[in-house]
Write an enzyme that holds these catalytic residues in place. Sequence first.
Site, PDB file in Angstrom:
ATOM      1  N   ASP A 133      20.222  55.687  40.026  1.00 48.78           N
ATOM      2  CA  ASP A 133      20.113  57.027  40.506  1.00 48.78           C
ATOM      3  C   ASP A 133      18.729  57.003  41.178  1.00 48.78           C
ATOM      4  O   ASP A 133      17.866  57.160  40.662  1.00 48.78           O
ATOM      5  CB  ASP A 133      20.174  57.732  39.343  1.00 48.78           C
ATOM      6  CG  ASP A 133      19.836  59.136  39.674  1.00 48.78           C
ATOM      7  OD1 ASP A 133      19.623  59.652  40.709  1.00 48.78           O
ATOM      8  OD2 ASP A 133      19.547  60.166  38.485  1.00 48.78           O
ATOM      9  N   ASN A 156      17.861  59.423  43.350  1.00 46.79           N
ATOM     10  CA  ASN A 156      17.011  60.790  43.692  1.00 46.79           C
ATOM     11  C   ASN A 156      16.807  61.447  42.441  1.00 46.79           C
ATOM     12  O   ASN A 156      16.420  62.623  42.378  1.00 46.79           O
ATOM     13  CB  ASN A 156      17.843  61.489  44.604  1.00 46.79           C
ATOM     14  CG  ASN A 156      19.101  61.857  44.171  1.00 46.79           C
ATOM     15  OD1 ASN A 156      19.457  61.415  43.154  1.00 46.79           O
ATOM     16  ND2 ASN A 156      20.042  62.745  45.137  1.00 46.79           N
ATOM     17  N   ASP A 170      18.748  62.868  40.109  1.00 48.24           N
ATOM     18  CA  ASP A 170      19.858  63.914  39.980  1.00 48.24           C
ATOM     19  C   ASP A 170      20.709  63.648  38.698  1.00 48.24           C
ATOM     20  O   ASP A 170      21.765  64.498  38.441  1.00 48.24           O
ATOM     21  CB  ASP A 170      20.495  64.656  40.895  1.00 48.24           C
ATOM     22  CG  ASP A 170      21.434  63.477  41.694  1.00 48.24           C
ATOM     23  OD1 ASP A 170      21.559  62.267  40.935  1.00 48.24           O
ATOM     24  OD2 ASP A 170      21.873  63.892  42.368  1.00 48.24           O
ATOM     25  N   ASP A 222      23.571  56.628  43.342  1.00 48.73           N
ATOM     26  CA  ASP A 222      23.612  57.290  44.996  1.00 48.73           C
ATOM     27  C   ASP A 222      23.233  55.821  45.709  1.00 48.73           C
ATOM     28  O   ASP A 222      22.819  55.042  45.253  1.00 48.73           O
ATOM     29  CB  ASP A 222      22.560  58.222  45.216  1.00 48.73           C
ATOM     30  CG  ASP A 222      21.287  58.184  44.634  1.00 48.73           C
ATOM     31  OD1 ASP A 222      20.678  56.820  44.543  1.00 48.73           O
ATOM     32  OD2 ASP A 222      20.628  58.857  43.775  1.00 48.73           O
ATOM     33  N   ASP A 281      36.680  50.342  48.687  1.00 49.14           N
ATOM     34  CA  ASP A 281      37.606  50.594  47.812  1.00 49.14           C
ATOM     35  C   ASP A 281      38.640  51.341  48.700  1.00 49.14           C
ATOM     36  O   ASP A 281      38.403  52.448  49.266  1.00 49.14           O
ATOM     37  CB  ASP A 281      37.285  51.455  46.639  1.00 49.14           C
ATOM     38  CG  ASP A 281      38.121  50.917  45.506  1.00 49.14           C
ATOM     39  OD1 ASP A 281      39.296  50.637  45.654  1.00 49.14           O
ATOM     40  OD2 ASP A 281      37.525  50.921  44.297  1.00 49.14           O
ATOM     41  N   ASP A 301      43.465  49.615  46.396  1.00 49.66           N
ATOM     42  CA  ASP A 301      43.564  50.529  45.009  1.00 49.66           C
ATOM     43  C   ASP A 301      45.111  50.556  44.723  1.00 49.66           C
ATOM     44  O   ASP A 301      46.057  50.925  45.693  1.00 49.66           O
ATOM     45  CB  ASP A 301      43.094  51.747  45.028  1.00 49.66           C
ATOM     46  CG  ASP A 301      43.101  52.444  43.805  1.00 49.66           C
ATOM     47  OD1 ASP A 301      42.353  52.299  42.930  1.00 49.66           O
ATOM     48  OD2 ASP A 301      43.855  53.831  43.755  1.00 49.66           O
ATOM     49  N   GLU A 337      44.816  45.334  43.998  1.00 48.08           N
ATOM     50  CA  GLU A 337      44.629  45.612  42.587  1.00 48.08           C
ATOM     51  C   GLU A 337      46.044  45.397  41.991  1.00 48.08           C
ATOM     52  O   GLU A 337      46.864  46.306  41.967  1.00 48.08           O
ATOM     53  CB  GLU A 337      44.216  47.168  42.371  1.00 48.08           C
ATOM     54  CG  GLU A 337      44.026  47.341  40.901  1.00 48.08           C
ATOM     55  CD  GLU A 337      43.984  48.759  40.602  1.00 48.08           C
ATOM     56  OE1 GLU A 337      43.934  48.962  39.171  1.00 48.08           O
ATOM     57  OE2 GLU A 337      44.483  49.713  41.089  1.00 48.08           O
ATOM     58  N   HIS A 369      36.224  48.816  36.064  1.00 52.61           N
ATOM     59  CA  HIS A 369      35.753  50.200  35.501  1.00 52.61           C
ATOM     60  C   HIS A 369      37.020  50.799  34.844  1.00 52.61           C
ATOM     61  O   HIS A 369      36.973  52.036  34.615  1.00 52.61           O
ATOM     62  CB  HIS A 369      35.529  51.046  37.003  1.00 52.61           C
ATOM     63  CG  HIS A 369      36.713  51.308  37.828  1.00 52.61           C
ATOM     64  ND1 HIS A 369      37.263  49.831  38.415  1.00 52.61           N
ATOM     65  CD2 HIS A 369      37.337  52.124  38.230  1.00 52.61           C
ATOM     66  CE1 HIS A 369      38.077  50.361  39.159  1.00 52.61           C
ATOM     67  NE2 HIS A 369      38.528  51.889  38.934  1.00 52.61           N
ATOM     68  N   ASP A 370      38.017  50.244  34.666  1.00 45.49           N
ATOM     69  CA  ASP A 370      39.305  50.784  33.976  1.00 45.49           C
ATOM     70  C   ASP A 370      39.576  50.424  32.745  1.00 45.49           C
ATOM     71  O   ASP A 370      40.448  50.602  31.952  1.00 45.49           O
ATOM     72  CB  ASP A 370      40.692  50.356  34.904  1.00 45.49           C
ATOM     73  CG  ASP A 370      40.584  51.220  36.204  1.00 45.49           C
ATOM     74  OD1 ASP A 370      40.192  52.377  36.200  1.00 45.49           O
ATOM     75  OD2 ASP A 370      41.266  50.830  37.318  1.00 45.49           O
TER      76      ASP A 370
HETATM   77  C1  GLC Z   1      43.254  52.406  40.410  1.00 45.02           C
HETATM   78  C2  GLC Z   1      41.713  52.591  40.101  1.00 45.02           C
HETATM   79  C3  GLC Z   1      41.773  53.515  38.901  1.00 45.02           C
HETATM   80  C4  GLC Z   1      42.360  55.106  39.642  1.00 45.02           C
HETATM   81  C5  GLC Z   1      43.777  54.682  39.935  1.00 45.02           C
HETATM   82  C6  GLC Z   1      44.107  55.805  40.683  1.00 45.02           C
HETATM   83  O1  GLC Z   1      43.913  51.676  39.080  1.00 45.02           O
HETATM   84  O2  GLC Z   1      41.312  51.441  39.645  1.00 45.02           O
HETATM   85  O3  GLC Z   1      40.325  53.958  38.546  1.00 45.02           O
HETATM   86  O4  GLC Z   1      42.012  55.851  38.321  1.00 45.02           O
HETATM   87  O5  GLC Z   1      43.860  53.595  40.814  1.00 45.02           O
HETATM   88  O6  GLC Z   1      43.459  55.762  41.904  1.00 45.02           O
END
Ligand code: GLC
Length: 577
Positions: free
Chosen positions: A22, A24, A26, A30, A99, A196, A275, A335-336
Amino acid sequence: MTDLKWWQTAVFYQIYPRSFADGNGDGIGDFKGILEKLDYLSDLGVDAIWLSPHFPSPNWDCGYDISDYTNVAPEYGTLEDFKTFLREAHARNIRVILDLVLNHTSDEHPWFLESKSSRDNPKADWYVWAEMPPNNWQSCFDGEAWTYAPERDQYYYHYFMKQQPDLNWHNPEVKKAMWDAVRFWLDLGVDGYRLDAIGTIYEDANLTSHNVPYNLAGLRRASELAQTPTEKKKIEKYWHDMFKNQWGQPGLHELMKELRAILDEYDGDRMLVGEDDNIAYMGNGNDELHLVFNFPLMRTERLTPSHIRRNQKQRLTQLDALPVRGWPCNTLGNHDCSRIHTRYGDKQHDAALARLHAALVLTLKGTPFLYNGEEIGMTDYMLTDINQVKDTMGSWYYHAIVTDMGVHPDEAMQRTAAMTRDKNRTPMQWSNKPNAGFSPANVETWLPVNPDYRNGINVRDQQHNPSSLLNYYKHLLQVRKSSPALIEGEYIPLNNTAKDYFAFLRKSDEQTVLITLNFSAKKLELDFSRTKEIKGHDLQILFSSAERLKTNRRSAIESFEGFLFRFGFDNPSFARL
Ligand code: GLC
């Protein structure tokens, strides 16, 4: 080394921009923050960044619901900030891939606003519309897959949340608009894309209903309550059957070829990683995606030698079977999903296991992807209050089971905390200052900071500790970078029946490295002196996950320890390792 492309030799690092840094103050990450941390990444030794979506978004799905494909979310900065970031990353020899969300847009994207405004506007056919829900399809995030739009008195289809309407990829105008956006960023110099959810782009043309006796919330709840292996297996099949008509449908290969042709118009050096774990999306190895993730490797409750061996055998055989040999791509976290440290830990040997798993992903054949925070051992953080939940699939589920199924709110909250992806998206822990140095003290961060930053799980403390996980990653990344065998060597499994350890060679023309990973809590005495591929070679220790480089005892391997040996100095250039 043979002539490999940059994306074959690189180690990728995924930045989740909301949670990375972060700049800035908030409470939200960023570009200013990312820029300040580029030296950190360079020092860590990664070669490329996969940036999760940085586009304007109403954030129903944390950026994966995009409302403008050619701009930057104001909370992250401006397009100029992006350009500065890209330039500075490149100046440090760090490549950047973005992405690309092709399947759907945000329901606030001007394309959708126009499409839903009437039945006969120019974009009326840009999304998937129906008079009445034609089937019982579910959205994988929030219940029914068809949502009513009063403006048209019709229903639109969404595989993900209702705020993420699916684009109609059969419409050539959609393609053109999206390919323009793809070119926009390539023209700015980005090095490629992570694609994605590509499997969800096309649906079954007959719109066949699923035959599972549950809706989404019911199936999720049934999964939680399933106890026996038979019950679990049945539920697994239900998950597959519920969505099988909504993904992996014909048309994708042609689409991926079109996209690949666009990338190849550039300097031949841009790349695509899907993905999806289906190697078929690599086409002939040269005409669709450059990489697909090896998700089956991480799809297990525990990484065991037999699971890994089976996985490698399958993946590498499939890649070898392509007309033009494909390249593997391994990861254990993103991140999933639950963080590696938590998911694969056993609560007793977590620190050693984290090292072992890093050694695995960084020595297997193929391009490794790391997820921000994994290098300091960040753990899952369980939210306790439904009002803190930002991952809308989590809050939707909470309300569904409390309201419709009468589950007690306390239990519902525990279940939600465990299933929501917020737990693995908390702010990066930079120091032991308040808010883990992510944001200034007293600023409310967008997701709570995991308080375990006070226990050494932060960058600054680990930078000062020579035996920290961070310095371990750094060391291992250096070893990898300077080892031809680890980058391009063939994978040769050894002692295939061993239950406690996983041993394999990576062998290139210039170098051979033996990797032994002890997946047991026992100290093992390993003897390779009679192993055909090793016999007669002097083994030099290259790396130990327990930092025992000075030890003379080469055959003893501590519990959960990983050892790397190289074959004796048969080529003088390795003497520097
Ligand atoms: C992919 C992303 C996930 C997102 C999903 C819908 O699986 O990794 O985070 O929620 O697509 O875009």
